[in-house]
Design a protein around this motif. Structure first.
Motif, PDB file in Angstrom:
ATOM      1  N   CYS A 115      10.453  38.114 -31.556  1.00 31.92           N
ATOM      2  CA  CYS A 115      11.100  39.113 -30.709  1.00 31.92           C
ATOM      3  C   CYS A 115      10.626  40.534 -31.005  1.00 31.92           C
ATOM      4  O   CYS A 115      10.418  41.332 -30.078  1.00 31.92           O
ATOM      5  CB  CYS A 115      12.617  39.011 -30.844  1.00 31.92           C
ATOM      6  SG  CYS A 115      13.256  39.221 -32.534  1.00 31.92           S
ATOM      7  N   HIS A 147      18.203  39.843 -33.538  1.00 32.65           N
ATOM      8  CA  HIS A 147      17.251  39.792 -32.431  1.00 32.65           C
ATOM      9  C   HIS A 147      16.856  41.230 -32.074  1.00 32.65           C
ATOM     10  O   HIS A 147      17.611  42.175 -32.332  1.00 32.65           O
ATOM     11  CB  HIS A 147      17.903  39.083 -31.246  1.00 32.65           C
ATOM     12  CG  HIS A 147      17.010  38.878 -30.065  1.00 32.65           C
ATOM     13  ND1 HIS A 147      15.788  38.250 -30.142  1.00 32.65           N
ATOM     14  CD2 HIS A 147      17.174  39.218 -28.754  1.00 32.65           C
ATOM     15  CE1 HIS A 147      15.235  38.200 -28.934  1.00 32.65           C
ATOM     16  NE2 HIS A 147      16.055  38.790 -28.085  1.00 32.65           N
ATOM     17  N   ASP A 186      13.428  41.509 -22.675  1.00 31.28           N
ATOM     18  CA  ASP A 186      13.762  40.560 -23.723  1.00 31.28           C
ATOM     19  C   ASP A 186      12.738  39.433 -23.759  1.00 31.28           C
ATOM     20  O   ASP A 186      12.201  39.033 -22.724  1.00 31.28           O
ATOM     21  CB  ASP A 186      15.158  40.001 -23.441  1.00 31.28           C
ATOM     22  CG  ASP A 186      15.761  39.250 -24.613  1.00 31.28           C
ATOM     23  OD1 ASP A 186      15.068  39.046 -25.622  1.00 31.28           O
ATOM     24  OD2 ASP A 186      16.933  38.865 -24.511  1.00 31.28           O
ATOM     25  N   SER A 187      12.498  38.899 -24.942  1.00 23.49           N
ATOM     26  CA  SER A 187      11.606  37.744 -25.072  1.00 23.49           C
ATOM     27  C   SER A 187      12.335  36.432 -24.794  1.00 23.49           C
ATOM     28  O   SER A 187      11.696  35.398 -24.593  1.00 23.49           O
ATOM     29  CB  SER A 187      11.004  37.696 -26.479  1.00 23.49           C
ATOM     30  OG  SER A 187      12.021  37.610 -27.462  1.00 23.49           O
TER      31      SER A 187
END
Length: 237
Positions: free
Chosen positions: A120, A161, A178-179
């Protein structure tokens, strides 16, 4: 001077010529630079990519370069979607233990694109540098550490995260890159994320505060290392 003038052709006559377009592309492609942009020396970046990861990954790096060049005149909202989509298509998730044999390693964009893999933090850092290279002001971007809910909507389990936030104004609700998901959504729709702190190259903010509480490079050694390492790779902070 008179000889130079006699040999020149008015730019108006060349405005639609392919050669002029090609020359302009080369200027922007070699170095993305203007007052609000984070310049990238692509000659250096591509040379180091070839040295460390070989010619196959140079192709990916050139695709990144082309994406940045072709997105220069897009709106900020378009740039966000283009950059987010690029990394969604060109990276696959790997943990730091699997990739670097370390519990926590922050990779530079060269390392991330060179591997084609990342976690992330690597996604967020690569997107941040890409958007800064596209002229989005540092004040509008923050790397955000969050607690991410895992295990479904009724779960109380969370894990650390990182995401990237885009703020139209300092007090605006950010859009989240976002991943974990490919969609760019407003923070209000990401109820699975709880912010802990955020930072960029200018400041560090606790939770949802509007005032920086510390120097990010003094407090975050991994962020300081990213800035120092990317300078050697062609990112001109």
């Amino acid at each position: 001077m008179s000889a130079f003038r006699s040999g020149c052709v008015s730019l108006s006559k060349w405005r639609n010529r392919p050669l002029l377009h090609f020359l302009l592309f080369l200027i922007f492609a070699t170095t993305l630079v203007c007052a609000d942009r984070l310049p990238i020396q692509f000659n250096t970046f591509l040379e180091k990519m070839n040295q460390q990861f070989g010619p196959t990954r140079v192709v990916v790096a050139r695709n990144w370069q082309t994406m940045l060049v072709q997105s220069q005149n897009k709106t900020e909202q378009q740039k966000i979607l283009i950059v987010n989509d690029f990394f969604a298509r060109n990276l696959r998730y790997r943990t730091d233990i699997q990739l670097w044999q370390q519990n926590d390693y922050w990779a530079t964009p060269l390392e991330t694109l060179g591997k084609g893999l990342g976690d992330c933090e690597d996604y967020a850092i690569a997107k941040y540098i890409s958007l800064r290279a596209l002229g989005i002001a540092d004040s509008k971007l923050r790397l955000i550490y969050v607690k991410a809910q895992i295990g479904g909507p009724n779960s109380t389990q969370t894990q650390a995260h990182m995401v990237l936030g885009y703020f139209v104004t300092p007090n605006a609700q950010p859009l989240i890159l976002d991943s974990l998901i490919t969609k760019v959504l407003p923070a209000a729709k990401r109820t699975d994320l709880s912010p802990v702190f955020s930072f960029n190259s200018q400041g560090l903010w606790a939770n949802n505060s509007t005032q920086s509480v510390a120097n990010p490079t003094a407090r975050l050694s991994r962020w300081r290392n990213i800035i120092e390492q990317t300078k050697l790779e062609g990112v001109m902070w």
